[in-house]
Design an enzyme around this catalytic site. Structure first.
Site, PDB file in Angstrom:
ATOM      1  N   ARG A  50       9.787  12.821  -1.462  1.00 15.42           N
ATOM      2  CA  ARG A  50       8.908  13.580  -2.364  1.00 15.42           C
ATOM      3  C   ARG A  50       8.164  14.635  -1.547  1.00 15.42           C
ATOM      4  O   ARG A  50       7.425  14.282  -0.626  1.00 15.42           O
ATOM      5  CB  ARG A  50       7.901  12.635  -3.017  1.00 15.42           C
ATOM      6  N   HIS A  75       6.242   8.680   0.522  1.00 18.12           N
ATOM      7  CA  HIS A  75       7.484   9.322   0.077  1.00 18.12           C
ATOM      8  C   HIS A  75       7.741  10.624   0.835  1.00 18.12           C
ATOM      9  O   HIS A  75       8.892  10.997   1.074  1.00 18.12           O
ATOM     10  CB  HIS A  75       7.416   9.627  -1.420  1.00 18.12           C
ATOM     11  N   ASP A 115      11.394   4.372  -4.651  1.00 14.59           N
ATOM     12  CA  ASP A 115      11.011   3.620  -5.847  1.00 14.59           C
ATOM     13  C   ASP A 115      12.299   3.252  -6.582  1.00 14.59           C
ATOM     14  O   ASP A 115      13.099   4.138  -6.902  1.00 14.59           O
ATOM     15  CB  ASP A 115      10.128   4.462  -6.767  1.00 14.59           C
ATOM     16  N   GLU A 150       2.690  -2.149  -6.562  1.00 11.28           N
ATOM     17  CA  GLU A 150       3.811  -1.554  -7.286  1.00 11.28           C
ATOM     18  C   GLU A 150       5.086  -2.300  -6.925  1.00 11.28           C
ATOM     19  O   GLU A 150       5.592  -2.147  -5.806  1.00 11.28           O
ATOM     20  CB  GLU A 150       3.962  -0.065  -6.947  1.00 11.28           C
ATOM     21  N   HIS A 193       8.121  -0.223  -5.241  1.00 11.39           N
ATOM     22  CA  HIS A 193       7.852   0.682  -4.119  1.00 11.39           C
ATOM     23  C   HIS A 193       8.155   0.018  -2.775  1.00 11.39           C
ATOM     24  O   HIS A 193       7.573  -1.015  -2.447  1.00 11.39           O
ATOM     25  CB  HIS A 193       6.373   1.088  -4.191  1.00 11.39           C
TER      26      HIS A 193
END
Length: 226
Positions: free
Chosen positions: A95, A140, A147, A205, A208
């Site tokens: 990301r 990320h 994810d 999460e 993740h």
């Protein structure tokens, strides 16, 4: 009819790498599909089905990028799951930092709650930073965080994990007491498989995971996903 035939033919024979204008990645990064051709994915931030409700800055093409080390580790996870009639489905991989900045800006726009009902129905978006769902910098962007979930190969259906990807609430915490025994087993399967091949999870999460021996522990990249 004839004047449309030639352009159509060109489109059909063009490789996807040309259509999506893939770039030369920085050293140590890979396109995941080139290493794991059959892996499933739903790149949420390339489209509008995400907690912001719009395409996120930096996502120019629906392609998956990870560090080569993380990609090779993920290939082992996929192979092991395939042997059990299952596979991985990825929601986000590398990301760019500009995407994280987009999240930060969105979090300050209090009236923008278009996706609240689906992704954070019980939370005030102003608290998402404090609660650890959004950060100023994301793992990320270092290229080795992913994810994902598990699917069955027979019908490509996701296993029931008790909450959907990117749902902000305590039910998404890995050890949430609000989920069923079957959902706990599904989360445990994903975590066990990822840990077996060198990843570590994030307790808030269930989806993740970060490669423990990530190659770029202090570098946050900003090249676009394309």
């Amino acid at each position: 009819m004839k004047k449309y035939w030639y352009p159509l033919l060109i489109f059909v024979i063009c490789p996807l790498s040309t259509i999506f204008a893939q770039q030369k990645l920085p050293k140590g990064f890979s396109y995941v599909k080139e290493v794991i051709p059959h892996i499933h994915y739903d790149l949420r931030y390339y489209g509008s089905h995400n907690f912001v409700g719009e395409e996120i800055n930096g996502y120019e093409s629906p392609v998956l990028i990870l560090s080569t080390a993380a990609t090779n580790a993920l290939k082992k996870v996929e192979k092991n799951l395939n042997e059990q009639g299952m596979g991985l489905k990825i929601f986000d991989a590398y990301r760019p930092q500009k995407a994280v900045t987009h999240f930060k800006k969105w979090a300050t726009e209090i009236r923008d709650t278009i996706a609240k009902q689906e992704f954070y129905p019980k939370l005030d978006k102003r608290n998402l930073f404090k609660l650890g769902y959004i950060a100023n910098k994301s793992g990320h962007s270092r290229g080795s965080t992913v994810d994902l979930t598990v699917i069955t190969l027979k019908d490509n259906e996701e296993l029931d994990m008790g909450s959907p990807f990117d749902f902000f609430g305590d039910i998404s915490h890995y050890s949430s007491p609000k989920i069923t025994l079957a959902q706990k087993k599904n989360r445990a399967l994903l975590k066990t498989m990822m840990e077996k091949y060198g990843f570590k999870g994030y307790d808030k999460e269930w989806w993740h995971f970060t490669l423990k021996e990530e190659p770029y522990q202090k570098t946050y990249f900003d090249f676009n996903v394309k």
